[in-house]
Design an enzyme around this catalytic site. Structure first.
Site, PDB file in Angstrom:
ATOM      1  N   ASP A 514      -3.649 -98.765  23.625  1.00  0.00           N
ATOM      2  CA  ASP A 514      -2.247 -98.353  23.748  1.00  0.00           C
ATOM      3  C   ASP A 514      -2.175 -96.877  24.134  1.00  0.00           C
ATOM      4  O   ASP A 514      -1.343 -96.461  24.932  1.00  0.00           O
ATOM      5  CB  ASP A 514      -1.476 -98.619  22.458  1.00  0.00           C
ATOM      6  CG  ASP A 514      -2.106 -97.953  21.239  1.00  0.00           C
ATOM      7  OD1 ASP A 514      -3.308 -97.647  21.275  1.00  0.00           O
ATOM      8  OD2 ASP A 514      -1.383 -97.731  20.253  1.00  0.00           O
ATOM      9  N   ARG A 518      -3.928 -90.491  19.361  1.00  0.00           N
ATOM     10  CA  ARG A 518      -3.604 -90.500  17.927  1.00  0.00           C
ATOM     11  C   ARG A 518      -4.451 -91.539  17.194  1.00  0.00           C
ATOM     12  O   ARG A 518      -5.346 -92.155  17.781  1.00  0.00           O
ATOM     13  CB  ARG A 518      -2.113 -90.757  17.730  1.00  0.00           C
ATOM     14  CG  ARG A 518      -1.676 -92.151  18.103  1.00  0.00           C
ATOM     15  CD  ARG A 518      -0.204 -92.381  17.767  1.00  0.00           C
ATOM     16  NE  ARG A 518       0.218 -93.700  18.160  1.00  0.00           N
ATOM     17  CZ  ARG A 518       1.319 -93.957  18.850  1.00  0.00           C
ATOM     18  NH1 ARG A 518       2.113 -92.976  19.235  1.00  0.00           N
ATOM     19  NH2 ARG A 518       1.644 -95.206  19.137  1.00  0.00           N
ATOM     20  N   GLU A 520      -4.556 -94.526  16.705  1.00  0.00           N
ATOM     21  CA  GLU A 520      -4.389 -95.936  17.093  1.00  0.00           C
ATOM     22  C   GLU A 520      -5.505 -96.274  18.082  1.00  0.00           C
ATOM     23  O   GLU A 520      -6.545 -96.732  17.684  1.00  0.00           O
ATOM     24  CB  GLU A 520      -3.002 -96.204  17.688  1.00  0.00           C
ATOM     25  CG  GLU A 520      -1.902 -96.072  16.625  1.00  0.00           C
ATOM     26  CD  GLU A 520      -0.709 -96.976  16.845  1.00  0.00           C
ATOM     27  OE1 GLU A 520      -0.870 -98.128  17.273  1.00  0.00           O
ATOM     28  OE2 GLU A 520       0.422 -96.503  16.549  1.00  0.00           O
ATOM     29  N   ASP A 527       1.101-104.281  25.111  1.00  0.00           N
ATOM     30  CA  ASP A 527       0.921-103.222  26.104  1.00  0.00           C
ATOM     31  C   ASP A 527       0.031-103.729  27.239  1.00  0.00           C
ATOM     32  O   ASP A 527       0.301-103.499  28.415  1.00  0.00           O
ATOM     33  CB  ASP A 527       0.260-101.990  25.471  1.00  0.00           C
ATOM     34  CG  ASP A 527       0.976-101.498  24.228  1.00  0.00           C
ATOM     35  OD1 ASP A 527       1.374-102.342  23.394  1.00  0.00           O
ATOM     36  OD2 ASP A 527       1.134-100.282  24.062  1.00  0.00           O
ATOM     37  N   TRP A 579       3.446-110.124  22.615  1.00  0.00           N
ATOM     38  CA  TRP A 579       2.152-109.473  22.355  1.00  0.00           C
ATOM     39  C   TRP A 579       1.048-110.537  22.414  1.00  0.00           C
ATOM     40  O   TRP A 579       0.270-110.571  23.365  1.00  0.00           O
ATOM     41  CB  TRP A 579       2.194-108.752  20.997  1.00  0.00           C
ATOM     42  CG  TRP A 579       2.613-107.321  21.119  1.00  0.00           C
ATOM     43  CD1 TRP A 579       1.831-106.223  20.907  1.00  0.00           C
ATOM     44  CD2 TRP A 579       3.905-106.801  21.500  1.00  0.00           C
ATOM     45  NE1 TRP A 579       2.554-105.068  21.150  1.00  0.00           N
ATOM     46  CE2 TRP A 579       3.808-105.389  21.512  1.00  0.00           C
ATOM     47  CE3 TRP A 579       5.108-107.385  21.854  1.00  0.00           C
ATOM     48  CZ2 TRP A 579       4.900-104.579  21.854  1.00  0.00           C
ATOM     49  CZ3 TRP A 579       6.188-106.574  22.199  1.00  0.00           C
ATOM     50  CH2 TRP A 579       6.077-105.195  22.193  1.00  0.00           C
ATOM     51  N   GLU A 789       5.012 -92.756  26.067  1.00  0.00           N
ATOM     52  CA  GLU A 789       5.345 -93.905  25.234  1.00  0.00           C
ATOM     53  C   GLU A 789       6.854 -94.130  25.185  1.00  0.00           C
ATOM     54  O   GLU A 789       7.329 -95.257  25.169  1.00  0.00           O
ATOM     55  CB  GLU A 789       4.827 -93.654  23.807  1.00  0.00           C
ATOM     56  CG  GLU A 789       5.119 -94.766  22.826  1.00  0.00           C
ATOM     57  CD  GLU A 789       4.397 -94.564  21.505  1.00  0.00           C
ATOM     58  OE1 GLU A 789       4.057 -93.407  21.193  1.00  0.00           O
ATOM     59  OE2 GLU A 789       4.166 -95.560  20.803  1.00  0.00           O
ATOM     60  N   HIS A 810       0.776 -93.525  27.382  1.00  0.00           N
ATOM     61  CA  HIS A 810       0.952 -94.928  27.026  1.00  0.00           C
ATOM     62  C   HIS A 810       1.324 -95.641  28.320  1.00  0.00           C
ATOM     63  O   HIS A 810       2.337 -95.329  28.912  1.00  0.00           O
ATOM     64  CB  HIS A 810       2.149 -95.032  26.082  1.00  0.00           C
ATOM     65  CG  HIS A 810       1.847 -95.561  24.731  1.00  0.00           C
ATOM     66  ND1 HIS A 810       1.121 -94.869  23.811  1.00  0.00           N
ATOM     67  CD2 HIS A 810       2.214 -96.727  24.123  1.00  0.00           C
ATOM     68  CE1 HIS A 810       1.057 -95.585  22.685  1.00  0.00           C
ATOM     69  NE2 HIS A 810       1.703 -96.719  22.861  1.00  0.00           N
TER      70      HIS A 810
HETATM   71  C1  BGC Z   1       1.640 -98.965  19.617  1.00  0.00           C
HETATM   72  C2  BGC Z   1       2.311 -99.759  20.692  1.00  0.00           C
HETATM   73  C3  BGC Z   1       2.273-101.169  20.236  1.00  0.00           C
HETATM   74  C4  BGC Z   1       3.160-101.231  19.047  1.00  0.00           C
HETATM   75  C5  BGC Z   1       3.436-102.577  18.506  1.00  0.00           C
HETATM   76  C6  BGC Z   1       2.528 -99.034  18.432  1.00  0.00           C
HETATM   77  O1  BGC Z   1       2.166 -98.255  17.409  1.00  0.00           O
HETATM   78  O2  BGC Z   1       1.333 -97.700  20.008  1.00  0.00           O
HETATM   79  O3  BGC Z   1       2.062 -99.449  21.948  1.00  0.00           O
HETATM   80  O4  BGC Z   1       2.524-102.122  21.175  1.00  0.00           O
HETATM   81  O5  BGC Z   1       2.746-100.352  18.034  1.00  0.00           O
HETATM   82  O6  BGC Z   1       4.675-102.562  18.173  1.00  0.00           O
END
Ligand code: BGC
Length: 992
Positions: A514, A518, A520, A527, A579, A789, A810
């Site tokens: 994503d 950070r 994640e 995504d 998703w 994002e 993003h």
């Molecule tokens: C991510 C997104 C992801 C989402 C899901 C986020 O924290 O960065 O890109 O799809 O969570 O809701």
């Protein structure tokens, strides 16, 4: 004149872009079932088709006679060609070439291309994983060294090493880092072995190390760090035993062909005194360069014998996708270096940096203890800094990384430090630091190898004075071949395209992430799916997505549920609509744009299992509720009911399943054909229920949002009779919103392509060229060099957006890239002949309507040009309006394919000519008048230059929705309306 040049040019057809398993010269692939691909390039020849091919494979050092040849085989196959009875050996370097017979009788031969097979998976299975014995277990997030010394008595003729790790590993032989020799240079695979569902499979790498080994004593050293296996990012869902582990098999050959081997076992030593004192993907590295580890002639008492790992992990697999590498062609030097000391008060919360001075970027400079240097690399990217410095022994260099600088010291604007300093609040808990402890040689160089950062800016402080001799930002990512280009007359749109491409490079690091900065950086499936079509235009995604779909299957639950994050992750939940649906959408898009039928075959059962699971859900009083309504149109400016999105997406994936089954069906009686029928019925049932809930008698939706209409139109949920109403409603919603989009992740992904499909191209252009927030160019105006994002991640007016989720890299909103290729330039593939075996070329020259009171600005984009290197070769389309009201179109159709040029905007007063051929009497072009106006021209392969003359000043725009003022192509207002032409009325293009 031009005609003459065309005719005089020497006609030549070349075979180019040879691939094996959709990769250029892959190393370490399986010897079983390789897939070969090649494309053609021709200068001015038209109508070239391959009629037959002969593919020959040679052992790399015996190019006189092939080990296998297909013989001349009839047919035009040249993409992902599998040879049924091909028997290749493991551990072998091969070269191959193809000879093709063309339809004009000529025969062309390719150069040699190479690939290398890995050791057989079954052989690798017999090797033992080793790790540190329990008593020697190292603290979390540090690394472990593995070492083996051995003696070679003879001269070697060949040596290959096959290795992998649970963790990220770096490998050295006799003190030298192991890489691949390529064109006189050494390239290194980084962040090995990449991220997979380690409990299911782990990739192993192949390296030729003949040159590195010597007669006498030798030492292999590997440093393994936590990475995706056991670092903070993974939360260790893969095994109860998360110890860092290593596996290796070295195979050496002597002149008499005797094979010797060294492999991991208890005779290897394990050391915990690694120089990487800390290593974590989120937090960065602390590297103590004073610790010598690569050669280590002697091990001290802290070293112990390795233990065999007994708790099992996934099976070892050959490399099936691109390694992660430093993208040397994209390295960035600092554009600006600012050195400052301390802060000064300016009345704001944090003040501003003090005593700032800019230093020359191209020269070494001294940084004193207490000073801070900020390097601006001019591009937000994923990677690391590589530097050379001079400092005294034990000096600590501290690097921090950021995507943005604080634009003031104001907390209210979301800043987290003094003006001019790094803004790091959006990294959340990721520390993203690099600490390097200097050895104190005259000069020393370093770049990290076990982590990566998302940054445009990097800050350096040191505990003693240092001289910075060199620093650069090295982009790091999966080394995927890029295949797309887009350019137009609007520099901001070009910057947007560059931002999209960079966000793709930055977020494909072994898995589709994503974001890269950070805490994640994971494979969020939503995504991935929204961006997958753009990704396939920009790069050859076949092997990347096939590997990722393997991760999806390995993360799938027994009941069929696909995850929201793949590879499996500690946060993984399942079956969120939009998703988890990626499990169906990504294989389909890869098939569609890359012609990869095998990705459908490989995933079909898993896809079917998933849709069966979704069919079993009956939530919210729906018989066909779709998957979980978890995220909806994520981060939209205007919320669309989440259940609406789930039902719509369910219809979409049911339709894709029907299409998939139809592609795989060979005859009308097979199981796929039966499935196609079943999914067609499912789609119709969902559509019926959708309409019962969401469609009103007047043909409008009960949910009045842009995204709702986009989904209903794109996924064919509205009957033909109501389409016009929906089209009007969508256009009105956008117009009433001041030509501003209001869409989130799901809506934006289909925004401009849907407008294009329903004939609202001028609205699509309005959105593209919009500068107010939310829009793509708003972000460009605020200085974005990657896709953000949020639409409002930052604004010069109000500062930073909500910090809890505010990535500046993003790719989701970059999904508009698909429309730049397929709408603006009009490069589309034909679903029936996927992967651009047959292309639709349907360019949309920019004709923009103006808002009330706005000065007419005709054709703000005066030219656009795009190309896509499909598996068959390069498809190109460009158009230019020139001052004489003439539209020029250039089209390139690759050999061995055909195309249809669609020009629906042509009317009776427009004349079209092709510069080197007669349109009405050509073998290579067949013109047909379309019943709704315009023409279509069937094109054989070749280069075409069309000119369209608009004789009656016949393209017009309007100023307001009530008045229809007309302008000629150069912006002059016409006093009388022309007889024929294209008009924009009420924001819509109409033909008169
Ligand atoms: C991510 C997104 C992801 C989402 C899901 C986020 O924290 O960065 O890109 O799809 O969570 O809701």
């Amino acid at each position: 004149m031009l005609l003459l040049v065309h005719l005089c040019a020497v006609a030549e057809v070349r075979i180019v872009h040879q691939t094996v398993n959709a990769m250029t010269s892959p190393i370490g692939i399986s010897h079983l079932n390789p897939r070969f691909g090649w494309a053609f390039e021709a200068d001015y020849e038209r109508g070239i088709m391959q009629e037959a091919f002969c593919l020959s494979i040679y052992e790399a050092n015996h190019l006189e006679s092939p080990v296998f040849s297909t013989g001349m085989t009839e047919g035009d196959a040249c993409v992902d060609v599998c040879i049924p009875d091909l028997q290749l050996a493991p551990c072998t370097s091969y070269c191959w070439k193809v000879t093709a017979r063309l339809n004009d009788g000529t025969v062309v031969e390719s150069p040699f291309a190479c690939f290398e097979t890995a050791i057989d998976e079954e052989e690798m299975k017999k090797v033992h994983w080793i790790h540190a014995p329990k008593s020697n277990t190292t603290p979390e997030f540090t690394s472990v060294l593995f070492r083996k010394s051995f003696t070679i008595d003879d001269e070697l003729t060949a040596a290959k090493i096959y290795t992998s790790a649970l963790g990220i590993y770096d490998l050295y032989i006799n003190g030298e880092r192991v890489g691949h020799a390529q064109g006189g240079e050494t390239v290194y695979d980084e962040l090995k072995p990449g991220w997979t569902v380690y409990s299911k499979d782990i990739a192993y790498q192949t390296h030729d190390v003949t040159r590195m080994l010597r007669r006498g004593s030798n030492v292999i050293t590997a440093m393994v760090s936590p990475g995706w296996w056991s670092g903070r990012i993974s939360g260790a869902p893969y095994s109860n035993d998360t110890s860092l582990s290593f596996i290796a098999k070295l195979l050496m050959k002597r002149g008499d062909n005797v094979v010797m081997s060294v492999e991991t076992d208890e005779t290897w030593m394990v050391g915990s005194n690694a120089p990487l004192l800390l290593s974590d993907i989120y937090d960065g590295e602390c590297y103590d360069a004073r610790i010598e580890w690569k050669v280590l002639e002697q091990v001290d008492s802290t070293w112990t014998s390795a233990a065999r790992r007994t708790i099992s992990v996934g099976k070892l697999s050959t490399m099936s996708n691109h390694p992660v590498r430093v993208r040397t062609d994209l390295i960035r030097s600092p554009r600006k270096i600012v050195v400052y000391e301390g802060t000064k008060d300016d009345g704001s919360t944090y003040g501003q940096i003090a005593n700032a001075k800019e230093v020359e970027t191209s020269r070494p400079f001294f940084l004193k203890a207490g000073e801070t240097a900020i390097f601006d690399f001019g591009q937000n990217l994923t990677g690391w800094p590589s530097f050379t410095i001079s400092a005294t022994n034990g000096t600590h260099l501290n690097f921090r990384f950021a995507e943005m600088l604080n634009d003031s010291g104001s907390e209210q604007r979301g800043c987290d430090g003094p003006e001019g300093s790094l803004y790091t609040a959006n990294l959340r808990s990721a520390k993203a630091r690099l600490e390097y402890i200097c050895r104190g040689d005259t000069t020393e160089s370093y770049h990290p190898t076990s982590t990566f950062f998302g940054f445009r800016y990097c800050e350096l402080t040191a505990t003693a004075d240092v001289e910075v001799l060199w620093i650069e930002a090295q982009p790091v990512g999966s080394d995927i071949d890029e295949t797309g280009q887009f350019e137009c007359s609007d520099d901001e749109v070009n910057q947007l395209f560059s931002n999209i491409l960079w966000s793709q490079r930055d977020n494909f690091v072994s898995v589709p992430m994503d974001c890269p900065q950070r805490n994640e950086r994971v494979g969020w499936t939503g995504d991935a799916q929204v961006f997958s079509r753009t990704a396939c235009y920009n790069a050859d995604m076949r092997s990347f997505y096939r590997k990722w779909m393997n991760d999806m299957r390995n993360s799938q639950k027994a009941n069929g549920e696909f995850p929201n994050i793949a590879p499996l992750h500690k946060w993984t939940y399942y079956s969120a609509s939009g998703w988890a649906d990626a499990g169906i959408i990504v294989p389909w898009n890869t098939y569609l744009l890359c012609g990869d039928r095998q990705i459908l075959e490989e995933n079909y059962d898993a896809m079917k299992k998933y849709i069966r699971f979704v069919s079993s859900l009956h939530t919210d009083r729906f018989t066909h509720s779709g998957a979980q309504a978890t995220y909806g149109d994520w981060l939209a400016f205007e919320e669309t009911d989440k259940r609406f999105m789930s039902v719509a997406y369910f219809a979409y994936i049911a339709d894709l399943m029907r299409r998939t089954a139809s592609v795989l069906s060979i005859d009308a009686e097979d199981a796929y054909a039966a499935d196609a029928k079943e999914f067609s019925t499912l789609f119709n049932d969902i559509k019926k229920e959708f309409q019962e809930h969401y469609l009103k008698a007047d043909g409008k939706l009960t949910i009045q949002t842009q995204t709702a209409y986009l989904a209903a139109l794109k996924f064919h949920l509205i009957d033909e009779k109501d389409e016009e109403t929906a089209r009007h409603a969508l256009s009105d919603l956008i117009e009433k919103n001041g030509y501003l989009l209001s869409t989130g992740f799901l809506g934006t992904a289909i925004l401009n392509t849907t407008l294009n499909e329903v004939g609202l191209d001028d609205v699509a252009y309005q959105l593209l060229l919009q500068h107010e927030c939310p829009s793509w160019l708003f972000c460009v105006d605020q200085g974005a060099t990657t896709v953000w994002e949020r639409w409002n991640s930052y604004s010069m007016e109000s500062g930073f957006g909500p910090v809890s989720m505010n990535s500046f890299n993003h790719y989701a909103y970059g999904a508009v890239g698909e429309w730049l290729y397929s709408g603006v330039a009009g490069i589309k593939t034909d679903e029936e002949r996927a992967g651009f075996k047959h292309s639709w070329i349907q360019p949309v020259p920019c004709i923009r309507s103006n808002h009330a009171g706005e000065k007419p600005s005709l054709f703000p984009i005066t030219w656009a040009s795009a190309s896509h290197r499909s598996p068959y070769g390069i498809v190109e389309s460009s158009w230019t309006w020139d001052d004489d009201e003439e539209l020029t179109l250039n089209v390139v159709v690759p050999p061995n394919t055909t195309a249809t040029l669609l020009l629906p905007f042509l009317d009776g007063t427009m004349r079209i000519e092709e510069i080197s051929d007669d349109l009405d009497d050509s073998e290579n072009m067949k013109k047909t008048d379309l019943k709704d106006g315009g023409i279509s021209i069937d094109l054989q392969s070749g280069h075409y230059d069309f000119s369209i003359f608009t004789e009656a000043n016949s393209i017009a725009v309007h100023e307001s929705s009530t008045e229809h003022h007309l302008y000629d192509l150069t912006g002059r207002r016409l006093s009388t309306a022309p007889q024929h032409g294209i008009y924009i009325q009420d924001g819509r293009k109409v033909m008169k």
